[in-house]
Write an enzyme that holds these catalytic residues in place. Structure first.
Site, PDB file in Angstrom:
ATOM      1  N   ASP A 130      50.830  16.776  25.094  1.00  0.00           N
ATOM      2  CA  ASP A 130      50.624  15.634  25.957  1.00  0.00           C
ATOM      3  C   ASP A 130      49.508  15.740  26.732  1.00  0.00           C
ATOM      4  OD1 ASP A 130      53.513  15.063  25.561  1.00  0.00           O
ATOM      5  OD2 ASP A 130      54.137  16.308  27.339  1.00  0.00           O
ATOM      6  N   ASP A 132      46.515  14.215  28.255  1.00  0.00           N
ATOM      7  CA  ASP A 132      45.904  13.403  28.706  1.00  0.00           C
ATOM      8  C   ASP A 132      44.539  13.191  29.132  1.00  0.00           C
ATOM      9  OD1 ASP A 132      48.433  11.777  28.406  1.00  0.00           O
ATOM     10  OD2 ASP A 132      49.182  12.711  30.115  1.00  0.00           O
ATOM     11  N   ASP A 213      51.775  14.250  40.894  1.00  0.00           N
ATOM     12  CA  ASP A 213      53.108  14.409  41.682  1.00  0.00           C
ATOM     13  C   ASP A 213      53.319  15.974  42.051  1.00  0.00           C
ATOM     14  OD1 ASP A 213      53.089  15.228  39.112  1.00  0.00           O
ATOM     15  OD2 ASP A 213      54.681  14.319  38.270  1.00  0.00           O
TER      16      ASP A 213
END
Length: 523
Positions: A130, A132, A213
């Protein structure tokens, strides 16, 4: 006489010479004027070009100044930087195309960093997944840099997808900041409950870290200076196995309730615990998930249940009261001891999915959902047969429609998945029919293998005649034609849930014959 004629001719010739001289003087003066004008125009063009060059230099200086700002970020935030070489993190740990995207953004004069889960996984000794990218460039500026290779998506969060070939895609997000008080609804918008409907307020690197988050996801890797930006002690939390929300937990859960699901997923995947402040509000705020679009919850449910830690995730979802919010159809079948057929089927299906992922085998979301909703379907079929007097086939079709439509209200199953789910369910009613051409037709069904796997799961849970039925079909697949014919002759008639009452023999259709017309013979 001769003298006068000679003088006359001489005067004519001298006059012509004078005229030629005058013409020559005029032409030379005209050419000199043109040369002066051309020189003046050239000088003005050069002056203008100098201005253009100077303005371009200014632009270049402004871009180079932004470049200098990006290169100075490791100096500006020096107290929050960690040497990446200390953790053996280098450019070689990331895909080459991801590095290409970062380099291209930096050459254009913008800040760009690898961010999030890929850094976290490397710090945990795992392979980077993942990948990013976060940048100071706006989405429209990213599109100008990458052209047709870039696609802008999202209304709630404006993102850029950079594509390489067919399968390789990288998500590039602009630095975000906390919403401004005077921001228009086109940029920032929230619902009455505090859910963020739109958030396109752009900011700096530090402000972007505050909008992340969890602390373990707020890690940025600078490939040029070989440093990691850690603004909220994410590396310390990783070492302690602690998952901690950035900011006030209640406010962050209100802004995006999916963060509760993400917390459960990271707890199961990374084997971490949730800190007390982030843990306490979840049970009371679980109903907020009802405000999330069903399509988004479907994507999150796949990440939860098909990540290789599905069973552990399911147990945590039950513990925090979140599973009932995702699948209210299944919540009706839950018991205190968790020993109902529906609950046992959930455990068995998730165990099977986890095993297949560990063995690098292909998984299908349709099979998982077909297994999860099988016992609610059976209960609905019995209800329709008893109340409406329907046969099994009609009751199954109506029950399937009701169960799937109810499930799609919370988790939007794709049509391609619901079609496969119906096929797997229909095969369960075809397996007991083992006479004539039916076994061969069932075997040739495109979803036979998925249907057979569900039959085996049912046999392991229920036992009885289903054990013999699943063993028969297993042997039938491996047999030749002569062996299959002998197997069909020795089939034991089973009474199962799918059997209807024996049908009465239909009376033969009465045939009518037209009487032949007899021609009268004249006497």
């Amino acid at each position: 006489m001769r003298c006068t004629i000679f003088n006359y001719i001489k005067s004519l010739l001298s006059r012509q010479k004078k005229e030629r001289k005058q013409l020559l003087i005029e032409t030379t003066s005209y050419q000199n004027k043109n040369k002066v004008e051309i020189f003046n125009s050239r000088s003005s063009v050069l002056n203008n070009s100098d201005k253009v060059v100077s303005s371009s230099k200014k632009k270049y200086k402004s871009k180079s100044s932004s470049k200098s700002q990006s290169t100075q970020s490791h100096i500006l935030h020096k107290q929050f930087t960690v040497d990446a070489n200390k953790y053996d993190i280098t450019v070689k740990n990331f895909p080459s195309n991801a590095i290409t995207v970062v380099n291209k953004l930096q050459r254009a004069g913008y800040e760009a960093y690898l961010v999030g889960g890929c850094i976290r996984d490397l710090l945990l000794g795992q392979k980077a997944k993942d990948v990013d990218i976060a940048t100071s460039a706006r989405p429209e500026e990213i599109q100008k840099i990458f052209g047709r290779q870039c696609r802008l998506i999202g209304r709630r969060f404006r993102l850029a997808h950079i594509m390489f070939g067919r399968g390789e895609l990288y998500e590039v997000a602009t630095f975000r900041a906390d919403h401004a008080e005077n921001a228009s609804e086109k940029i920032y918008k929230t619902s009455e409950s505090g859910l963020v409907l739109r958030d396109n307020v752009y900011g700096t690197l530090r402000e972007d870290a505050e909008r992340r988050d969890f602390s373990v996801n707020a890690l940025y890797y600078d490939i040029k200076n070989q440093v990691i930006f850690d603004f909220f002690h994410g590396i310390e939390d990783l070492k302690a196995g602690r998952l901690r929300l950035i900011g006030e937990p209640k406010v962050r859960y209100q802004e995006d309730p999916v963060r509760m699901l993400r917390a459960i997923r990271f707890m199961a995947k990374l084997d971490m615990f949730l800190d007390k402040a982030s843990d306490e509000p979840i049970k009371s705020m679980a109903p907020l998930l009802q405000s999330i679009p069903a399509a988004r919850l479907f994507e999150e449910s796949l990440k939860l249940l098909q990540s290789g830690y599905g069973l552990k995730t399911y147990e945590l979802l039950r513990q925090y009261g979140l599973f009932e919010q995702l699948f209210p159809t299944l919540a009706v079948h839950f018991t205190e001891k968790q020993d109902s057929n529906a609950e046992r089927m959930i455990v068995k299906a998730l165990n099977s999915t986890d095993d297949r992922i560990r063995d690098n085998l292909r998984i299908n979301p349709a099979f998982l959902f077909a297994a999860l909703f099988w016992y609610p379907l059976r209960e609905k079929i019995d209800q329709l047969k008893n109340e409406g007097g329907l046969n099994t086939h009609d009751a199954m079709l109506l029950a399937a429609n009701e169960i799937l439509s109810e499930a799609c209200r919370r988790v939007a199953l794709h049509r391609r998945h619901t079609a496969v789910i119906r096929d797997i369910w229909a095969l369960q009613f075809q397996f007991p029919k083992r006479s004539g051409k039916r076994p061969q037709q069932t075997l040739e069904h495109i979803k036979f293998r998925a249907g057979f796997d569900l039959l085996v799961m049912r046999a392991e849970l229920e036992g009885g005649d289903l054990v013999e039925l699943s063993a028969w079909w297993h042997e039938y697949q491996l047999s030749n034609e002569s062996q299959r014919s002998t197997m069909m002759n020795g089939v034991k008639t089973l009474h199962s849930h799918t059997d209807d009452e024996p049908k009465k023999k239909r009376k033969p259709r009465r045939r009518f014959y037209r009487k032949k017309k007899v021609k009268k013979v004249e006497a």
